[in-house]
Design a protein around this motif. Structure first.
Motif, short mmCIF file in Angstrom:
data_model
loop_
_atom_site.label_atom_id
_atom_site.label_comp_id
_atom_site.label_asym_id
_atom_site.label_seq_id
_atom_site.Cartn_x
_atom_site.Cartn_y
_atom_site.Cartn_z
N LEU A 48 -1.23 -6.32 -17.45
CA LEU A 48 -1.40 -5.34 -18.45
C LEU A 48 0.10 -4.80 -18.66
N GLU A 49 0.97 -4.54 -17.69
CA GLU A 49 2.25 -3.98 -17.71
C GLU A 49 3.15 -5.25 -18.05
N GLU A 50 2.87 -6.21 -17.63
CA GLU A 50 4.03 -7.39 -17.95
C GLU A 50 3.09 -8.81 -18.44
N PRO A 51 2.65 -8.80 -19.52
CA PRO A 51 2.02 -10.02 -20.01
C PRO A 51 2.85 -11.22 -19.86
N GLY A 52 2.36 -12.17 -19.39
CA GLY A 52 2.80 -13.53 -19.13
C GLY A 52 3.60 -13.76 -17.88
N ALA A 53 3.65 -12.49 -17.33
CA ALA A 53 4.38 -12.55 -15.88
C ALA A 53 3.61 -13.03 -14.79
N GLU A 54 4.12 -13.49 -13.74
CA GLU A 54 3.13 -13.99 -12.73
C GLU A 54 2.99 -12.64 -11.62
N PRO A 55 1.77 -12.42 -11.50
CA PRO A 55 1.61 -11.29 -10.71
C PRO A 55 1.99 -11.40 -9.49
N ARG A 56 2.37 -10.25 -8.74
CA ARG A 56 2.77 -10.37 -7.35
C ARG A 56 1.56 -9.90 -6.53
N GLU A 57 1.37 -10.69 -5.50
CA GLU A 57 0.23 -10.55 -4.65
C GLU A 57 0.53 -9.20 -3.48
N MET A 58 -0.55 -8.11 -3.69
CA MET A 58 -0.17 -6.89 -2.61
C MET A 58 -0.43 -7.69 -1.18
N PRO A 59 0.57 -7.28 -0.37
CA PRO A 59 0.45 -7.74 1.08
C PRO A 59 -0.65 -7.13 1.94
N ASP A 60 -0.82 -7.80 3.03
CA ASP A 60 -1.73 -7.33 3.89
C ASP A 60 -1.05 -6.36 4.78
N ALA A 61 -1.27 -4.98 4.60
CA ALA A 61 -0.63 -4.03 5.51
C ALA A 61 -1.55 -3.66 6.64
N GLY A 62 -2.83 -4.55 6.88
CA GLY A 62 -3.55 -4.05 8.18
C GLY A 62 -4.72 -3.26 7.81
N MET A 63 -5.64 -3.38 8.67
CA MET A 63 -6.80 -2.68 8.32
C MET A 63 -6.80 -1.21 8.22
N PHE A 64 -5.95 -0.49 8.53
CA PHE A 64 -5.82 0.80 8.67
C PHE A 64 -5.13 1.39 7.39
N ALA A 65 -4.49 0.37 6.67
CA ALA A 65 -3.86 0.90 5.38
C ALA A 65 -4.65 0.52 4.13
N ALA A 66 -5.83 -0.09 4.30
CA ALA A 66 -6.60 -0.44 3.37
C ALA A 66 -7.11 0.70 2.40
N ALA A 67 -7.41 1.83 2.85
CA ALA A 67 -7.73 2.85 2.06
C ALA A 67 -6.54 3.31 1.20
#
Length: 103
Positions: A48-67
């Motif tokens: 929505l912010e950058e139509p046409g741009a390739e979205p960056r993937e949110m990194p896996d910061a570990g199970m305790f960071a999921a919330a």
């Protein structure tokens, strides 16, 4: 500006349940489900912010960071949603992910 209160409430509830969940529940898939949701919502916000741009993937910061990751993703998304239908769809995604996570 669209009212996103229902969305922030839904994600706050899910995040609280994740924070209260035992490590074994997080390891059995609750954290992975939350990370998947965070990535989906972050990608949506980026499109929505950058139509046409390739979205960056949110990194896996570990199970305790999921919330925290789902909270950040929803708050970013809430800033760019433009109508009540989008808010309702985002709430549905959060609620379904919470059910799949079992928390």
């Amino acid at each position: 500006m669209v009212d996103t209160t229902s969305l922030t409430r839904a994600v706050d509830h899910f995040a609280d349940r994740l924070r209260a969940a035992p490590q074994s529940r997080l390891q059995r898939g609750a954290a992975a489900e939350a990370l998947g949701l965070a990535r989906e919502l972050a990608g949506w916000a980026q499109r929505l912010e950058e139509p046409g741009a390739e979205p960056r993937e949110m990194p896996d910061a570990g199970m305790f960071a999921a919330a925290d990751q789902i909270t950040v993703a929803v708050h970013d998304l809430a800033l760019v949603l433009s109508d009540e239908g989008q808010v309702a769809e985002a709430v549905r995604l959060v609620e379904e992910a919470q059910k799949r996570a079992g928390v």
